[in-house]
Motif scaffolding. Structure first.
Motif, PDB file in Angstrom:
ATOM      1  N   PRO A 129      70.321  42.921  23.656  1.00 58.34           N
ATOM      2  CA  PRO A 129      71.083  43.488  22.533  1.00 58.34           C
ATOM      3  C   PRO A 129      71.080  42.575  21.302  1.00 58.34           C
ATOM      4  N   GLU A 130      71.140  41.260  21.522  1.00 50.65           N
ATOM      5  CA  GLU A 130      71.108  40.325  20.390  1.00 50.65           C
ATOM      6  C   GLU A 130      69.792  40.436  19.641  1.00 50.65           C
ATOM      7  N   ILE A 131      68.677  40.567  20.387  1.00 53.52           N
ATOM      8  CA  ILE A 131      67.361  40.662  19.761  1.00 53.52           C
ATOM      9  C   ILE A 131      67.274  41.910  18.899  1.00 53.52           C
ATOM     10  N   VAL A 132      67.812  42.999  19.420  1.00 54.48           N
ATOM     11  CA  VAL A 132      67.745  44.262  18.695  1.00 54.48           C
ATOM     12  C   VAL A 132      68.678  44.245  17.482  1.00 54.48           C
ATOM     13  N   ALA A 133      69.832  43.601  17.637  1.00 54.30           N
ATOM     14  CA  ALA A 133      70.842  43.638  16.573  1.00 54.30           C
ATOM     15  C   ALA A 133      70.365  42.919  15.311  1.00 54.30           C
ATOM     16  N   ASP A 134      69.917  41.686  15.457  1.00 54.36           N
ATOM     17  CA  ASP A 134      69.490  40.945  14.276  1.00 54.36           C
ATOM     18  C   ASP A 134      68.406  39.943  14.656  1.00 54.36           C
ATOM     19  N   PRO A 135      67.162  40.228  14.235  1.00 53.71           N
ATOM     20  CA  PRO A 135      66.059  39.344  14.627  1.00 53.71           C
ATOM     21  C   PRO A 135      66.194  37.917  14.082  1.00 53.71           C
ATOM     22  N   TRP A 136      66.999  37.720  13.019  1.00 47.35           N
ATOM     23  CA  TRP A 136      67.104  36.387  12.423  1.00 47.35           C
ATOM     24  C   TRP A 136      68.290  35.583  12.959  1.00 47.35           C
ATOM     25  N   ALA A 137      69.170  36.222  13.735  1.00 43.45           N
ATOM     26  CA  ALA A 137      70.360  35.509  14.202  1.00 43.45           C
ATOM     27  C   ALA A 137      70.004  34.521  15.316  1.00 43.45           C
ATOM     28  N   LEU A 138      70.808  33.472  15.418  1.00 39.01           N
ATOM     29  CA  LEU A 138      70.617  32.509  16.502  1.00 39.01           C
ATOM     30  C   LEU A 138      71.298  33.036  17.766  1.00 39.01           C
ATOM     31  N   PRO A 139      70.822  32.604  18.932  1.00 38.16           N
ATOM     32  CA  PRO A 139      71.457  33.068  20.182  1.00 38.16           C
ATOM     33  C   PRO A 139      72.896  32.564  20.285  1.00 38.16           C
ATOM     34  N   LYS A 140      73.787  33.383  20.858  1.00 41.11           N
ATOM     35  CA  LYS A 140      75.176  32.960  21.017  1.00 41.11           C
ATOM     36  C   LYS A 140      75.292  31.921  22.113  1.00 41.11           C
ATOM     37  N   MET A 141      74.424  32.051  23.134  1.00 41.34           N
ATOM     38  CA  MET A 141      74.365  31.037  24.180  1.00 41.34           C
ATOM     39  C   MET A 141      72.932  30.957  24.685  1.00 41.34           C
ATOM     40  N   LEU A 142      72.596  29.840  25.311  1.00 43.79           N
ATOM     41  CA  LEU A 142      71.220  29.676  25.796  1.00 43.79           C
ATOM     42  C   LEU A 142      71.062  30.385  27.139  1.00 43.79           C
TER      43      LEU A 142
ATOM     44  N   SER B  23      63.709  33.801  22.843  1.00 50.09           N
ATOM     45  CA  SER B  23      63.625  33.751  24.304  1.00 50.09           C
ATOM     46  C   SER B  23      64.962  33.335  24.920  1.00 50.09           C
ATOM     47  N   PHE B  24      65.890  32.829  24.090  1.00 45.36           N
ATOM     48  CA  PHE B  24      67.211  32.446  24.604  1.00 45.36           C
ATOM     49  C   PHE B  24      68.263  33.523  24.368  1.00 45.36           C
ATOM     50  N   LYS B  25      67.865  34.616  23.704  1.00 44.59           N
ATOM     51  CA  LYS B  25      68.841  35.649  23.379  1.00 44.59           C
ATOM     52  C   LYS B  25      68.903  36.722  24.470  1.00 44.59           C
ATOM     53  N   SER B  26      69.914  37.566  24.356  1.00 47.24           N
ATOM     54  CA  SER B  26      69.958  38.734  25.240  1.00 47.24           C
ATOM     55  C   SER B  26      69.267  39.886  24.514  1.00 47.24           C
TER      56      SER B  26
ATOM     57  N   TRP C 117      69.064  30.752  29.900  1.00 44.45           N
ATOM     58  CA  TRP C 117      67.913  30.232  30.648  1.00 44.45           C
ATOM     59  C   TRP C 117      67.418  31.247  31.670  1.00 44.45           C
ATOM     60  N   GLU C 118      68.309  32.188  32.043  1.00 48.78           N
ATOM     61  CA  GLU C 118      67.898  33.153  33.069  1.00 48.78           C
ATOM     62  C   GLU C 118      66.719  34.005  32.596  1.00 48.78           C
TER      63      GLU C 118
END
Lengths: 303, 279
Positions: free
Chosen positions: B41-54, B36-39, B56-57
């Motif tokens: 593209p980040e979600i699509v790229a790698d489901p296991w990666a941590l968000p680069k930034m939080l 829920s903190f990812k963008s 909140w929007e």
């Protein structure tokens, strides 16, 4: 005078609950039997009695039979897997700490595990359905992402899109959802077993397996029975998970009676036909609860 | 002795299973929160990666544009009304059944309790029309009444057993002292029944908060959706529209209150939820 006052209290206190219950619970059940005998198609007043025609059509409806078959498979597998797993975990939590100074206690952190195991159970089944749809997503879901991460990039099942896997994927979600509740239920049962019984068994040289099958399981049999009935009811339902995750597909491989009923009523407007399914489900439920209670009846062990 | 020797590896294996199931129970939930903190593209790229930034929007977008805020408010109203009404009515009925003898008592009691045994699917079609005909379709008030009606049988059944364990002499003494039956009920019996009411209240709070089928059938106007229904609807819409991060934010918003309530009161919640099964 006192008795007049009393009967006023009785009537006054019962009136509102009785009215609500009669209007919204009892009367719909009664009406369902009548609607099942009509060809009612909805908001128009036209509803002709067609006798048992709906039931005759049901008996020749392959989708309905497929749905019932899936319910029956769930009915066997869901209690078996859930209770097996929950019993194992509950036993490990409570009796596997090993005898220390002649006393049997739970493993370290047992309280923590019980709290965590309960998480899936308290969430709405709708939330669980949405969450797991994403986990099973073949392209960017958690599962296939995990498979890629450990070098199994070749193995990328489409889970809910695969006719052979979808049903078991749904079953797994139902098991995941329920296990924690039954761990807590069985723990309550195991805690009620007197420590002296377990100590005596340990002194007599009983192994852990023997303690599990000869003492724990018989002594919490009542809880296991309750669990069987609850899970049986859940297996006959399975509505939310199917509706949200698969809509009965692919190719009816995850169709269940509750969802087929809902589709007939609220997508196709076939209210008479849907009610006939409700009546059949009702009969199946009654027969199964009677059967389960009889089949699992054992001499009750007092302790 | 033999047992002690074998207990080393066995306990380790047991612990491993316990840890494994703890991971299986929590990772899906944590994954939703992290995603829920990812963008997108980040979600699509790698489901296991941590968000680069939080981000909140995502939450703001879910709350406003995806109407999660409206659904949340509706749920609070419906569950607040439903649980309060359920507790009041089931306590009143249970009190009468536990304390008085009257004609038809047995018949009425079993009439009520029978409601626990039938599958709700059977009643689905007629229930829809009963609610429509009373002009309660698409309304939060209608949901409150229906939730209450379906919660009554179990709640009453549980509270009858509870009222029976309370000493009847106290109520009798109060009546003799000139306290009316109604005052006796509200001032003496209800406070004494508090532990039972709390168990039933928690049980119904969680059950009604999570209810999905009834609102799905009775409410089709999306400004009246409750949380579970709104979220499922959102998932269907957004699965294709592409706002995955907004969906995960919505999931997180929907999960958190119930997990917080549980974390704060976990002993009581477990007791309340298993109360029915242990009776």
């Amino acid at each position: 005078m006192a008795s007049r006052h009393r009967s006023r209290v009785i009537v006054g206190f019962l009136a509102a609950p009785l009215l609500l219950y009669t209007v919204f619970v009892a009367s719909p059940y009664v009406q369902a039997f009548y609607i099942a005998l009509t060809d009612w198609r909805g908001l128009s007043a036209e509803a002709d009695l067609v006798g048992l025609a709906n039931f005759a059509e049901l008996s020749g409806d392959p989708v309905f039979w497929k749905a019932l078959l899936n319910n029956v498979i769930l009915l066997v597998t869901l209690p078996l897997v859930t209770i097996g797993l929950a019993l194992f975990l509950a036993f490990m939590l409570n009796a596997a700490g090993g005898p220390r100074s002649g006393e049997i206690r739970g493993v370290k952190g047992a309280g923590f595990y019980r709290v965590v195991y309960f998480f899936p159970y308290i969430l709405s089944i709708a939330i669980i359905g949405v969450l797991w749809t994403n986990i099973y997503n073949p392209i960017n879901g958690l599962l296939n992402g995990g498979l890629r991460a450990v070098g199994l990039g070749e193995v990328q099942p489409s889970w809910l899109g695969d006719e052979r896997l979808a049903f078991w994927a749904v079953l797994a979600v139902l098991v995941w959802n329920g296990v924690g509740f039954y761990v807590v239920l069985f723990t309550a049962g195991i805690k009620a077993i007197p420590a002296s019984l377990l100590e005596a068994a340990v002194l007599d040289g009983a192994s852990r397996t023997q303690i599990f099958f000869r003492i724990t399981v018989p002594l919490i049999w009542e809880n296991i029975r309750t669990a069987t009935v609850y899970l049986g009811i859940a297996a006959l339902d399975a509505f939310a998970v199917v509706q949200i995750m698969t809509a009965g597909g692919p190719n009816d491989s995850t169709q269940v009676a509750s969802f087929y009923l809902y589709q007939n009523a609220f997508s196709y407007g076939r209210f008479g036909y849907a009610s006939a399914m409700g009546v059949v489900l009702f009969a199946v439920t009654l027969a199964l609860s009677a059967f389960t209670l009889r089949a699992t009846r054992r001499e009750r062990i007092e302790f | 002795m033999a047992l002690r020797k074998s207990s080393g590896p066995t306990v380790t294996v047991a612990q491993a299973f316990l840890v494994l199931w703890a991971v299986v129970s929590t990772v899906p939930l944590l994954w939703a929160v992290v995603s829920s903190f990812k963008s997108d593209p980040e979600i699509v790229a790698d489901p296991w990666a941590l968000p680069k930034m939080l981000r909140w929007e995502n939450f703001a977008r879910a709350w406003d544009s995806a109407s999660i805020g409206t659904y949340f408010g509706n749920t609070v109203i419906v569950v607040g009304g439903g649980v309060t009404l359920t507790l009041l009515l089931s306590a009143m009925a249970a009190y009468v059944f536990a304390r008085f003898e009257f004609r038809l008592k047995g018949v009425l009691y079993y009439f009520f309790v029978a409601g626990m045994t039938f599958p709700v699917f059977m009643a689905l079609v007629p229930l829809f029309f009963v609610v429509q005909n009373l002009g309660l379709g698409d309304s939060l008030g209608g949901l409150i009444l229906v939730y209450t009606a379906y919660s009554l049988p179990f709640s009453m059944f549980f509270l009858v057993a509870f009222f029976r364990t309370l000493p009847g002499e106290i109520a009798e003494a109060a009546t003799l002292d000139g306290c009316g039956e109604i005052a006796t009920f509200f001032r003496i019996m209800l406070p004494m029944a508090r532990p039972g009411l709390i168990s039933v209240g928690i049980f119904n709070f969680i059950g009604q908060w999570n209810q999905y089928l009834i609102p799905l059938v009775l409410v089709s106007d999306d400004s009246r959706f409750v949380l579970s229904q709104g979220l499922a609807n959102l998932a269907v819409e957004q699965g294709y529209a592409g706002d995955r991060s907004g969906l995960f934010a919505g999931l997180t918003i929907a999960m958190l209150p119930i997990l917080v309530v549980y974390a704060l009161l976990q002993g009581r919640v477990q007791a309340g939820m298993t109360a029915g099964a242990l009776k």
